[in-house]
Scaffold this active site. Structure first.
Site, PDB file in Angstrom:
ATOM      1  N   GLY A  85      30.856  45.796  55.583  1.00 56.29           N
ATOM      2  CA  GLY A  85      29.514  45.914  55.062  1.00 56.29           C
ATOM      3  C   GLY A  85      28.411  46.116  56.073  1.00 56.29           C
ATOM      4  O   GLY A  85      27.245  45.952  55.746  1.00 56.29           O
ATOM      5  N   HIS A  92      30.663  46.199  49.293  1.00 58.40           N
ATOM      6  CA  HIS A  92      31.696  47.174  48.949  1.00 58.40           C
ATOM      7  C   HIS A  92      33.015  46.765  49.595  1.00 58.40           C
ATOM      8  O   HIS A  92      33.047  46.213  50.683  1.00 58.40           O
ATOM      9  CB  HIS A  92      31.305  48.594  49.347  1.00 58.40           C
ATOM     10  CG  HIS A  92      30.960  48.768  50.797  1.00 58.40           C
ATOM     11  ND1 HIS A  92      29.796  48.298  51.355  1.00 58.40           N
ATOM     12  CD2 HIS A  92      31.628  49.381  51.802  1.00 58.40           C
ATOM     13  CE1 HIS A  92      29.753  48.610  52.637  1.00 58.40           C
ATOM     14  NE2 HIS A  92      30.859  49.258  52.939  1.00 58.40           N
ATOM     15  N   LEU A  93      34.081  47.015  48.863  1.00 57.87           N
ATOM     16  CA  LEU A  93      35.435  46.799  49.356  1.00 57.87           C
ATOM     17  C   LEU A  93      36.030  48.146  49.716  1.00 57.87           C
ATOM     18  O   LEU A  93      36.014  49.068  48.904  1.00 57.87           O
ATOM     19  CB  LEU A  93      36.319  46.136  48.293  1.00 57.87           C
ATOM     20  CG  LEU A  93      35.827  44.851  47.632  1.00 57.87           C
ATOM     21  CD1 LEU A  93      36.894  44.328  46.663  1.00 57.87           C
ATOM     22  CD2 LEU A  93      35.456  43.801  48.639  1.00 57.87           C
TER      23      LEU A  93
END
Length: 148
Positions: A85, A92-93
């Protein structure tokens, strides 16, 4: 507004593999491996540790489904999930097919791949998600986060 919100809102093009009420999944423009997808909440949450548990759990389930589709598509022994991140302040992954831990480094990202190669890899993930019974969450068009 984060760049991810602009992608979700359609202001910037995206390559979507997943959409639901909580999150979307779209291909990154600088994949570490083919089929590298970002799972992003629709709500603008700055980082992983500030997200509520329900959102984190949902993102994890979606990442698992996308990871299984990536493994089926690219014959990788593992699907990896990375949370960093630093590049965009919106949770977000990173979900990507993985062959070893050494390759799971952001300095292995490939920002100059042709659009056709990015499109082809993402379309394969979309097809694998449909084949796995998740077609209801695969947007009808790769360029839209809207559900059909």
């Amino acid at each position: 507004m984060s760049v991810f919100m602009k992608i979700i809102d359609g202001e910037i093009p995206g390559r979507f593999v997943w959409a639901d009420d909580v999150c979307v999944g779209f291909g990154t423009i600088a994949p570490i491996t083919d089929g590298h997808v970002l799972v992003v909440p629709r709500e603008e949450i700055e980082e992983y540790t500030t997200a509520d548990d329900t959102t984190v759990a949902h993102l994890s389930v979606v990442a698992k489904r996308i990871g299984a589709a990536q493994q089926a598509t690219f014959s990788s022994p593992r699907a990896a999930v990375l949370v960093a991140g630093f590049e965009v302040a919106h949770l977000h992954l990173h979900v990507l097919p993985a062959w070893d831990e050494r390759s799971l480094r952001f300095d292995n990202a490939r920002p100059d791949l042709p659009a056709e190669q990015l499109d082809a890899a993402i379309e394969q993930v979309r097809a694998a998600l449909r084949d796995a019974g998740h077609g209801g969450n695969v947007p009808l068009e790769m360029s839209s986060p809207a559900l059909g």
